[in-house]
Every structure is written in C-alpha cells, then in structure tokens.
Design an enzyme around this catalytic site. Structure first.
Site, PDB file in Angstrom:
ATOM      1  N   SER A  56      -0.388  10.333   0.712  1.00  0.00           N
ATOM      2  CA  SER A  56       0.757   9.451   0.505  1.00  0.00           C
ATOM      3  C   SER A  56       1.973  10.002   1.258  1.00  0.00           C
ATOM      4  O   SER A  56       1.978  10.022   2.484  1.00  0.00           O
ATOM      5  CB  SER A  56       1.013   9.264  -0.994  1.00  0.00           C
ATOM      6  OG  SER A  56       1.967   8.257  -1.220  1.00  0.00           O
ATOM      7  N   HIS A  59      -0.975   3.023   0.852  1.00  0.00           N
ATOM      8  CA  HIS A  59      -0.987   2.105  -0.294  1.00  0.00           C
ATOM      9  C   HIS A  59      -1.138   0.636   0.067  1.00  0.00           C
ATOM     10  O   HIS A  59      -0.793  -0.241  -0.722  1.00  0.00           O
ATOM     11  CB  HIS A  59       0.253   2.311  -1.170  1.00  0.00           C
ATOM     12  CG  HIS A  59       0.486   3.728  -1.542  1.00  0.00           C
ATOM     13  ND1 HIS A  59      -0.425   4.459  -2.273  1.00  0.00           N
ATOM     14  CD2 HIS A  59       1.508   4.586  -1.244  1.00  0.00           C
ATOM     15  CE1 HIS A  59       0.036   5.701  -2.436  1.00  0.00           C
ATOM     16  NE2 HIS A  59       1.195   5.803  -1.811  1.00  0.00           N
TER      17      HIS A  59
END
Length: 173
Positions: A72, A121
């Site tokens: 991330s 994401h």
C-alpha cells in the site's frame, strides 16, 4: 500486523521505529536482507522515512541488491514523487501535527526506487473510489500501475511481472 506471517515463513523480523534515534534506525536497516515497508498514510510515511534518515539508506540497500517490498503506502513511496496519491491519502504532517494539512507547494519526493506510480486498492471497498479517481486523473499517462488488493508487482532486473493471490477476501477490502 504482517510480522507473524513473515516469521512463520522463516524470516527474522525487525520492526524499526522510525521515530527512534537515527543511529538505531541506521544500524537496524544496514543489517537487513529485505526491506518491507507497510501501509498507512503515504505522506506521513514518507515524512517519517526522511526524518529518520532512512531514505538514502534504503536507496543504498536496494541498489546493492536488497529486495524492497512495499505494501500500500509502502509501494506508493517507492515512486519518484508521491503527490499523485493525494486523492487517497490526506496530505498531513506527522502524528504530532496530524490536524495541520500540508501546503500544496510542499515537495513530495518519494524514494525513487522505480519510475512507476503504484495505485493500490483498485476495486477495493474501502479505497477503491479514490484509486479510480487517481486513474482517471492520469488516464493516458504511462507509468501508473493499478493494483488490486490481491495483486503485487515484482520488478527484477528491469522486468516487471504482476502476481496475484486470487484471494477474494483481499480483493474486497
């Protein structure tokens, strides 16, 4: 949170507190065979890496062949600049001043480990809309790598491969 997984796979895990003394951060980083940088707010993470003096150390480790794994925000900060992630991560100062937004003119250099800008994401329930916004803003531009939560990019010897776990649970997060 991922340390138990890494340990279960036989790795000696060191969690490095970037707010600790710079000499300790440097000593712990220099002894690593792999650098794993977790997620969170990309702007806060990059600021902490800079303040800890970790940026040149990580760049040196990677250039000497030590693998870098970013999850991330950890993947985002590998880019040359992280400004592109602003629709997903609020531009804030570190934890002591989290309520003070960064000024728009504040430079946002990343680790510059790759020319790619990872957009994490994609398709996720929590941050998927922000990922879609980023991809729309940069449509037609090269160098943006959209990734679902069950995907990873492996960059080795200048070649890039997309890996997937196929985990439906990860995709939905």
């Amino acid at each position: 949170m991922t340390a138990p997984w890494w340990r279960a796979h036989g790795l000696d895990v060191r969690i490095i507190d970037l707010t600790g003394p710079r000499a300790r951060v440097a000593r712990l980083l220099r002894g690593c065979d792999l650098v794993y940088v977790c997620g969170g707010n990309s702007f806060h993470l990059m600021r902490c890496l800079r303040d800890a003096g970790a940026v040149p150390l990580i760049r040196g480790l990677v250039s000497s062949g030590v693998p870098y794994v970013g999850e991330s925000a950890g993947a985002v900060v590998a880019a040359p600049d992280i400004d592109y992630i602003a629709p997903m991560d609020v531009r804030h100062e570190p934890a002591t001043t989290l309520r003070a937004p960064l000024m728009r003119e504040t430079p946002t250099p990343g680790l510059a480990l790759t020319r790619l800008h990872v957009v994490p994401h994609v398709g996720g329930r929590l941050l998927g809309a922000a990922a879609d916004d980023i991809l729309r803003m940069h449509a037609g531009e090269s160098g943006y790598a959209p990734l679902r939560n069950d995907e990873a990019l492996l960059i080795e010897d200048g070649r890039m491969r997309r890996l997937t776990t196929g985990s439906l649970a990860a995709r939905l997060l």
